[in-house]
Write a protein that holds these residues in place. Structure first.
Motif, PDB file in Angstrom:
ATOM      1  N   ASN A  81      22.324  10.579   8.331  1.00 27.86           N
ATOM      2  CA  ASN A  81      20.878  10.808   8.276  1.00 27.86           C
ATOM      3  C   ASN A  81      20.554  11.793   9.410  1.00 27.86           C
ATOM      4  O   ASN A  81      21.226  11.791  10.449  1.00 27.86           O
ATOM      5  N   MET A 103      23.245  -0.650   6.574  1.00 21.47           N
ATOM      6  CA  MET A 103      22.144  -1.193   7.372  1.00 21.47           C
ATOM      7  C   MET A 103      20.859  -0.420   7.113  1.00 21.47           C
ATOM      8  O   MET A 103      20.896   0.749   6.687  1.00 21.47           O
ATOM      9  N   CYS A 104      19.746  -1.056   7.383  1.00 17.18           N
ATOM     10  CA  CYS A 104      18.432  -0.414   7.317  1.00 17.18           C
ATOM     11  C   CYS A 104      17.530  -1.174   8.283  1.00 17.18           C
ATOM     12  O   CYS A 104      17.284  -2.378   8.092  1.00 17.18           O
ATOM     13  N   GLY A 105      17.060  -0.508   9.304  1.00 13.22           N
ATOM     14  CA  GLY A 105      16.265  -1.190  10.345  1.00 13.22           C
ATOM     15  C   GLY A 105      14.943  -1.712   9.821  1.00 13.22           C
ATOM     16  O   GLY A 105      14.595  -2.892  10.004  1.00 13.22           O
ATOM     17  N   ASN A 106      14.177  -0.845   9.148  1.00 14.44           N
ATOM     18  CA  ASN A 106      12.889  -1.309   8.625  1.00 14.44           C
ATOM     19  C   ASN A 106      13.104  -2.309   7.496  1.00 14.44           C
ATOM     20  O   ASN A 106      12.338  -3.261   7.345  1.00 14.44           O
ATOM     21  N   GLY A 107      14.154  -2.107   6.719  1.00 16.72           N
ATOM     22  CA  GLY A 107      14.472  -3.060   5.659  1.00 16.72           C
ATOM     23  C   GLY A 107      14.805  -4.433   6.215  1.00 16.72           C
ATOM     24  O   GLY A 107      14.465  -5.468   5.623  1.00 16.72           O
ATOM     25  N   PHE A 129      22.061  -3.976   0.488  1.00 13.05           N
ATOM     26  CA  PHE A 129      21.050  -2.923   0.622  1.00 13.05           C
ATOM     27  C   PHE A 129      21.476  -1.701  -0.176  1.00 13.05           C
ATOM     28  O   PHE A 129      22.610  -1.220  -0.054  1.00 13.05           O
ATOM     29  N   ASN A 171      20.167   2.305  -1.311  1.00 12.41           N
ATOM     30  CA  ASN A 171      19.224   3.416  -1.213  1.00 12.41           C
ATOM     31  C   ASN A 171      18.594   3.691  -2.580  1.00 12.41           C
ATOM     32  O   ASN A 171      19.078   3.219  -3.618  1.00 12.41           O
ATOM     33  N   VAL A 197      24.012   2.554  10.593  1.00 10.46           N
ATOM     34  CA  VAL A 197      24.367   3.698   9.737  1.00 10.46           C
ATOM     35  C   VAL A 197      24.344   4.938  10.639  1.00 10.46           C
ATOM     36  O   VAL A 197      23.705   4.927  11.695  1.00 10.46           O
ATOM     37  N   GLY A 206      13.962   3.114  10.521  1.00  8.23           N
ATOM     38  CA  GLY A 206      14.133   2.267  11.717  1.00  8.23           C
ATOM     39  C   GLY A 206      15.396   2.568  12.507  1.00  8.23           C
ATOM     40  O   GLY A 206      15.357   2.728  13.738  1.00  8.23           O
ATOM     41  N   THR A 207      16.532   2.649  11.808  1.00  3.36           N
ATOM     42  CA  THR A 207      17.781   2.921  12.531  1.00  3.36           C
ATOM     43  C   THR A 207      17.775   4.344  13.101  1.00  3.36           C
ATOM     44  O   THR A 207      18.389   4.610  14.136  1.00  3.36           O
ATOM     45  N   ALA A 249      24.149   1.128   1.437  1.00  2.00           N
ATOM     46  CA  ALA A 249      24.047   1.476   2.864  1.00  2.00           C
ATOM     47  C   ALA A 249      24.322   0.202   3.653  1.00  2.00           C
ATOM     48  O   ALA A 249      23.918  -0.898   3.247  1.00  2.00           O
ATOM     49  N   ALA A 265       9.509   7.119   7.441  1.00  2.31           N
ATOM     50  CA  ALA A 265      10.024   6.442   8.636  1.00  2.31           C
ATOM     51  C   ALA A 265      11.465   6.048   8.395  1.00  2.31           C
ATOM     52  O   ALA A 265      11.915   6.012   7.245  1.00  2.31           O
ATOM     53  N   GLU A 281      16.554  11.246   5.144  1.00  3.94           N
ATOM     54  CA  GLU A 281      17.439  10.105   4.858  1.00  3.94           C
ATOM     55  C   GLU A 281      18.434  10.362   3.738  1.00  3.94           C
ATOM     56  O   GLU A 281      18.057  10.809   2.650  1.00  3.94           O
ATOM     57  N   ARG A 282      19.659   9.977   4.033  1.00  2.00           N
ATOM     58  CA  ARG A 282      20.709   9.904   3.012  1.00  2.00           C
ATOM     59  C   ARG A 282      20.260   8.934   1.937  1.00  2.00           C
ATOM     60  O   ARG A 282      19.642   7.921   2.242  1.00  2.00           O
TER      61      ARG A 282
HETATM   62  N1  LIG Z   1      19.330   5.894   4.170  1.00  2.00           N
HETATM   63  C1  LIG Z   1      20.107   5.198   5.144  1.00  2.00           C
HETATM   64  C2  LIG Z   1      19.916   3.704   5.092  1.00  2.00           C
HETATM   65  C3  LIG Z   1      18.480   3.244   5.262  1.00  2.00           C
HETATM   66  C4  LIG Z   1      17.921   3.387   6.693  1.00  2.00           C
HETATM   67  C5  LIG Z   1      16.528   2.783   6.814  1.00  2.00           C
HETATM   68  N2  LIG Z   1      15.484   3.559   6.222  1.00  2.00           N
HETATM   69  C6  LIG Z   1      16.128   2.305   8.197  1.00  2.00           C
HETATM   70  O1  LIG Z   1      14.943   1.944   8.385  1.00  2.00           O
HETATM   71  O2  LIG Z   1      16.967   2.178   9.066  1.00  2.00           O
HETATM   72  C7  LIG Z   1      21.615   5.511   4.959  1.00  2.00           C
HETATM   73  O3  LIG Z   1      22.097   5.628   3.829  1.00  2.00           O
HETATM   74  O4  LIG Z   1      22.312   5.660   5.962  1.00  2.00           O
END
Ligand SMILES: N[C@@H](CCC[C@H](N)C(=O)O)C(=O)O
Length: 250
Positions: A164, A68-72, A58, A60, A136, A192-193, A66, A190, A181-182
């Motif tokens: 974040n 993890m990404c919840g929506n991803g 994953f 950014n 994350v 997710g995490t 990153a 949005a 978001e970072r």
């Molecule tokens: N930008 C985050 C990683 C992505 C998070 C994502 N959008 C989600 O849905 O969780 C990071 O670098 O920590």
């Protein structure tokens, strides 16, 4: 090669799969660029794994990695099922650990790695923040309303804590969340995490039950649930289009 564009809850992603695992940070930055590329919050690359249905990489929008990404994770599960890389119930490896996901048409549920509270005593800008890792790191501040979100303040906190930044408010049994978001370095529609971290704090402070509808800036709802110490995200995923990339990826 064909690349897919996905939207999940307001986050958008470019996704493709390949057989060779290699760093794709530069490609991520190019593809995610809103003017010169496809435009996305992140790039997800699926590669084979001997133990799990697949492994993901994953990135950014700025090309950073990153964990993890919840929506991803929900978008990747939809893509994997659609391309025959996994069955409807799947397990895949991320930088944060193994994620379980379930695809039911365009509704995708994923179970995050167990949340960890890193710090509950952060006081900044007149608010009390919790630092929570849901794959994350997220700073979570509970507020009365999310009508305003001070992005200058969020930016300062993002660099100070390398996390974040989220503000969240409970109204009529619904949780409203805004996230800076970072790696996108702005508020996204949005996260997710981030929503999971806000829900977790709200639940621990007894302002929410074991499940709740969470609404991010996009207005697209996500259902959050807590079973024991695991959090699940359930909501719609949209495959918006496929595109042909002239350049080959090895
Ligand atoms: N930008 C985050 C990683 C992505 C998070 C994502 N959008 C989600 O849905 O969780 C990071 O670098 O920590």
């Amino acid at each position: 090669m064909t690349i897919a564009k996905y939207s999940a809850n307001g986050n958008d992603f470019v996704i493709f799969h390949t057989f060779v695992k290699k760093e794709q940070n530069t490609l991520a930055k190019e593809l995610c660029h809103r003017q010169n590329g496809v435009g996305a919050d992140g790039l997800i690359v699926l590669v084979p794994h001997e133990k799990y249905d697949f492994e993901w990489q994953f990135y950014n929008a700025d090309g950073s990695d990153a964990a993890m990404c919840g929506n991803g994770s929900r978008a990747a599960a939809h893509y994997a099922y659609k391309h025959g890389l996994a069955s409807k119930s799947m397990r895949f490896l991320t930088g944060a650990g193994v994620i379980e996901a379930e695809v039911d048409g365009d509704i995708v549920t994923s179970e995050l790695t167990p949340p960890k509270i890193i710090n509950q005593d952060i006081e900044e800008f007149g608010k009390k923040w919790w630092l929570i890792d849901t794959g994350v790191p997220h700073l979570v501040g509970l507020v009365d309303t999310v009508d305003t979100f001070d992005l200058q303040e969020a930016r300062e906190l993002r660099y100070k804590f390398n996390a974040n930044i989220n503000i969240a408010a409970v109204k009529d049994n619904t949780l409203y969340v805004r996230t800076y978001e970072r790696g996108v370095e702005d508020e996204t529609l949005a996260c997710g995490t981030g929503m999971a971290a806000c829900f977790y704090r709200t639940n621990l402070e007894e302002k929410a039950g074991e499940s709740m509808v969470v609404i991010p800036t996009s207005g697209e709802k996500l259902e959050l649930a807590k079973k024991g110490n695991t959090l699940t995200l359930k909501g719609e995923v949209r495959h918006t289009f496929d595109a042909i990339m002239e350049r080959e990826i090895d």
